[in-house]
Write an enzyme that holds these catalytic residues in place. Structure first.
Site, PDB file in Angstrom:
ATOM      1  CG  ASP A 162     -55.887  25.960   3.380  1.00 50.43           C
ATOM      2  OD1 ASP A 162     -55.037  25.067   3.175  1.00 50.43           O
ATOM      3  OD2 ASP A 162     -56.765  25.877   4.257  1.00 50.43           O
ATOM      4  CG  ASP A 223     -55.922  21.517   9.558  1.00 54.54           C
ATOM      5  OD1 ASP A 223     -54.938  21.893   8.891  1.00 54.54           O
ATOM      6  OD2 ASP A 223     -57.090  21.824   9.281  1.00 54.54           O
TER       7      ASP A 223
END
Length: 353
Positions: A162, A223
């Site tokens: 990430d 997301d």
């Protein structure tokens, strides 16, 4: 002396070229990876006493691995069982290494990887390019080589990396490059999943040629959530930006529109069919985020549909793209993709409510 200097320059150039070649092609993800990832469905559940079946724990991944074998998911092509954020202890160990939360993962990641491998599956894990993960656990900044070695020693097969808390865009890019090279140096085959372009885009146009040199797949957009509005926003963004992203996708490197949420609560049947079909056409990594222990027969049939998976896994690796969009009360998009060996320019129309 001049000859010696030239020889040295050639040696340094060759070493740099070798490093770039290692990063460019690790021989992995020749078709879009497939598996299961905990994040959308289970988020950062850490209270195992209050909600043991939703807790991000060793138990969750063992049970999911068991179901993936027993219910035909592995045989359908879903081979990765992936841990996302919140698996770690709050601090590194005394040697500076990442460590799993000892209460939620009492056997450790090495034992969990061994169990997953015994089922014919592969284990994925999560870290972050910055000094903290998105949920506030220890990140990999200044520990790239150590963390890569740790993951390899545990038998990890995929790293989702990430981009939270990275500081500057320069540090972000440097971190993604360094972790790619560090993973390659371990000698273990570890698929490298990046979020590099997503964190660049608010301020800088991503260089996808460079990103593909270092990553096996990469996130471009926000997301996914368990709702049609989320799916539609991803599809709309992909269509708008297809001229810059479609051409770069192919064997070894893929655009990642995020997880499949089929089998949860937010999609109608038509919407679930649309997500599966469009992810297949987009040559997207197919990572489910649902509870495979409790999934409807209809959702299982859709996610294991052989014809749809075959489109996604076509070895030519061409991402489909939108060519028309008709604006009606039920909008329809038509996409085109190339398939190997005997089907070319196949058109797929998806009708969306």
């Amino acid at each position: 002396m001049a000859a010696a200097r030239r020889a040295l320059r050639w040696a340094l150039a060759a070493a740099a070229a070798l490093a770039a070649a290692l990063a460019l092609d690790n021989g992995l993800a020749r078709t879009p990876p497939m598996g299961w990832l905990h994040w959308e469905r289970f988020l950062c559940g850490t209270d195992c006493a209050a909600d043991p079946r939703r807790c991000v724990s060793e138990r969750l991944f063992v049970e999911m691995a068991d179901v993936m074998v027993a219910e035909g998911w592995r045989d359908a092509g879903y081979e990765f069982v992936c841990i996302d954020d919140c698996w770690m202890a709050p601090t590194r160990d005394e040697r500076g290494r990442l460590q799993a939360d000892p209460k939620r993962f009492p056997s450790g990641i090495r034992r969990l990887a061994d169990y997953v491998h015994s089922k014919g599956l592969k284990l994925g894990i999560y870290s972050d390019v910055g000094n903290k993960t998105c949920a506030g656990f220890p990140g990999s900044y200044n520990h790239y080589d150590l963390d890569a070695q740790t993951f390899a020693s545990w038998g990890v097969d995929l790293l989702k990396f990430d981009g939270c808390n990275s500081g500057t865009l320069e540090l972000l890019a440097e971190g993604y490059r360094r972790m790619s090279l560090a993973l390659n140096k371990t000698g273990r085959s570890i698929v490298y999943s990046c979020e590099w372009p997503f964190y660049l885009r608010p301020l800088q146009q991503p260089n996808y040629t460079e990103i593909k040199q270092y990553c096996n797949h990469w996130r471009n957009f926000f997301d996914v959530y368990d709702s049609w509005s989320s799916i539609k926003s991803i599809l709309d963004w992909t269509a708008i930006h297809q001229d810059s992203i479609v051409k770069i996708a192919g064997p070894g490197g893929w655009n990642d529109p995020d997880m499949l949420v089929i089998g949860n609560f937010g999609l109608s049947w038509d919407q679930a069919v649309t997500q599966m079909a469009m992810w297949a056409i987009m040559a997207a990594p197919l990572f489910m985020s649902n509870d495979l222990r409790h999934i409807s027969p209809e959702a299982k049939w859709l996610l294991q549909n052989k014809e749809t998976i075959a489109i996604n896994q076509d070895p030519l690796g061409k991402q489909g793209y939108q060519i028309t969009k008709a604006f009606t009360t039920r909008s329809a998009s038509t996409g085109t993709l190339n398939l190997q060996p005997n089907v070319t320019n196949t058109h797929h129309s998806i009708t969306k409510r």
